[in-house]
Design an enzyme around this catalytic site. Structure first.
Site, PDB file in Angstrom:
ATOM      1  CD  GLU A  46      -2.243   1.266   2.981  1.00 39.65           C
ATOM      2  OE1 GLU A  46      -1.594   0.806   3.947  1.00 39.65           O
ATOM      3  OE2 GLU A  46      -3.387   1.748   3.103  1.00 39.65           O
ATOM      4  CG  ASN A 106      -4.760   4.077   0.451  1.00 36.71           C
ATOM      5  OD1 ASN A 106      -4.081   3.480  -0.372  1.00 36.71           O
ATOM      6  ND2 ASN A 106      -4.550   3.976   1.757  1.00 36.71           N
ATOM      7  CE  LYS A 123      -7.030   1.188   3.858  1.00 39.89           C
ATOM      8  NZ  LYS A 123      -5.780   1.660   4.518  1.00 39.89           N
ATOM      9  CD  GLU A 142      -5.431   4.725   5.848  1.00 35.62           C
ATOM     10  OE1 GLU A 142      -5.983   4.489   4.774  1.00 35.62           O
ATOM     11  OE2 GLU A 142      -4.931   3.848   6.578  1.00 35.62           O
ATOM     12  CB  CYS A 168      -3.863  -1.597   4.641  1.00 39.16           C
ATOM     13  SG  CYS A 168      -3.065  -1.644   6.265  1.00 39.16           S
ATOM     14  CG  ASN A 193       1.973   1.634   4.675  1.00 38.64           C
ATOM     15  OD1 ASN A 193       3.082   2.153   4.717  1.00 38.64           O
ATOM     16  ND2 ASN A 193       1.359   1.368   3.537  1.00 38.64           N
TER      17      ASN A 193
HETATM   18  N1  CDV Z   1      -3.034   1.406   6.696  1.00 38.13           N
HETATM   19  C1  CDV Z   1      -3.980   0.729   7.400  1.00 38.13           C
HETATM   20  O1  CDV Z   1      -5.088   0.518   6.922  1.00 38.13           O
HETATM   21  N2  CDV Z   1      -3.631   0.349   8.656  1.00 38.13           N
HETATM   22  C2  CDV Z   1      -4.538  -0.325   9.544  1.00 38.13           C
HETATM   23  C3  CDV Z   1      -4.200  -0.020  10.973  1.00 38.13           C
HETATM   24  C4  CDV Z   1      -4.552   1.386  11.317  1.00 38.13           C
HETATM   25  C5  CDV Z   1      -4.922  -0.928  11.935  1.00 38.13           C
HETATM   26  C6  CDV Z   1      -4.529  -1.823   9.350  1.00 38.13           C
HETATM   27  O2  CDV Z   1      -5.613  -2.411   9.291  1.00 38.13           O
HETATM   28  O3  CDV Z   1      -3.471  -2.429   9.324  1.00 38.13           O
END
Ligand code: CDV
Length: 309
Positions: A46, A106, A123, A142, A168, A193
């Site tokens: 990501e 994103n 996203k 975010e 993510c 991330n």
């Molecule tokens: N970049 C993300 O989406 N990170 C989230 C954190 C904040 C929990 C994740 O689900 O990994």
């Protein structure tokens, strides 16, 4: 029979000062390694091109527009597209997208071995918050810098395999997986991330976080009989730690490749996509076993409504 060597290109921390060109050079070095290992499809994380800037608060959102790409490919990423095409390698990667209408997403894309963008995903499940919250050990803004995605979880047939994208936080939501599962997905590619510490709980550190990550990816892969590649941007980034733990998971939910460090690192596995068929035609034969008449709440309601006392 569709067999393919698939890879994940884990990327160590990208500092604020690093240029897109420097990052793309790192991405290309991993692509060279992948080619040497016979990789035919490679997944990057990501927001591969920049530091994870949602950890920083800025009053005027426009000050952060420089972290976004207004076109793809662009000057910085064109060499990556060209190298992949030269190798006949498909790939996916995430970046921050600023549309001509001024919308911020994103985003992640799948690029075919011919160098065409064949799938774009924005996203859906944005974690965090939109305003500065001092009670948090670090910010995760975010919801300040991105709109929730408008694409939904589509799939594409690329290199003979049905592929889908998640980003993510999406990996923690069974809904993401099932929508792709219902389109026959055989490979879900995910970049992430993830800070090593929950910013609202001292009790949730790296061990629990890595466990929840693996649990989510393995369960999603198993319950939809699909391969999954989940790839981190990780290590120290601008003084903040994000866990590594990149994995490739088979349709039975088992980890078949795993990163060992926290820096730039390639993971590789052979995927035999015929193996997706067994689960899809037995335990998770959706046509035979799903009971949609009982699933209405999933799409009609977001929050929990408890019964009256
Ligand atoms: N970049 C993300 O989406 N990170 C989230 C954190 C904040 C929990 C994740 O689900 O990994």
């Amino acid at each position: 029979m569709t067999k393919m060597i698939i890879g994940g290109a884990q990327i160590g921390g990208i500092q604020k000062a690093e240029t897109r060109e420097e990052v793309v050079a790192r991405m290309m070095a991993l692509m060279d390694q992948a080619h040497e290992k016979g990789v035919e499809f490679l997944t990057y994380p990501e927001m591969t091109l920049t530091t994870f800037f949602p950890r920083f608060y800025v009053e005027d959102r426009a000050e952060f527009d420089h972290w976004f790409e207004t076109e793809m490919p662009n000057h910085a990423t064109a060499p990556l597209f060209a190298k992949a095409k030269g190798y006949g390698m498909g790939f996916s990667f995430g970046y921050c997208e600023l549309t001509p209408e001024g919308e911020h997403f994103n985003t992640s894309i799948i690029v075919s071995p011919e160098g065409e963008i064949v799938l774009k995903y924005r996203k859906t499940h944005l974690p965090g918050h939109a305003e500065y919250e001092p009670e948090r050990s670090h910010q995760h803004l975010e919801k300040r810098y991105f709109l929730a995605g408008d694409t939904g979880f589509n799939v594409v047939r690329n290199q003979g395999v049905i592929m889908g994208l998640a980003i993510c936080n999406d990996r923690r939501w069974p809904e993401s997986w099932r929508v792709m599962g219902l389109q026959g997905v055989q490979l879900v590619t995910i970049g992430y991330n993830t800070p090593s510490q929950n910013n609202l709980s001292k009790d949730e550190g790296i061990e629990r976080r890595v466990y929840h990550h693996e649990l989510s990816v393995c369960a999603g892969a198993y319950q939809n009989s699909t391969y999954a590649v989940a790839v981190a941007k990780c290590g120290m980034e601008d003084g903040n730690h994000m866990f590594a733990g990149s994995i490739i998971v088979d349709p039975d939910g088992f980890v078949i490749a795993r990163a060992t460090g926290e820096g730039d690192e390639l993971i590789v596995a052979e995927a035999d996509f015929d193996k997706c068929a067994f689960g899809k035609s037995t335990v998770f034969n959706f046509e035979a076993h799903r009971r949609t008449e009982h699933y209405g709440l999933i799409v009609s309601q977001t929050g929990v409504k408890e019964p009256a006392q």
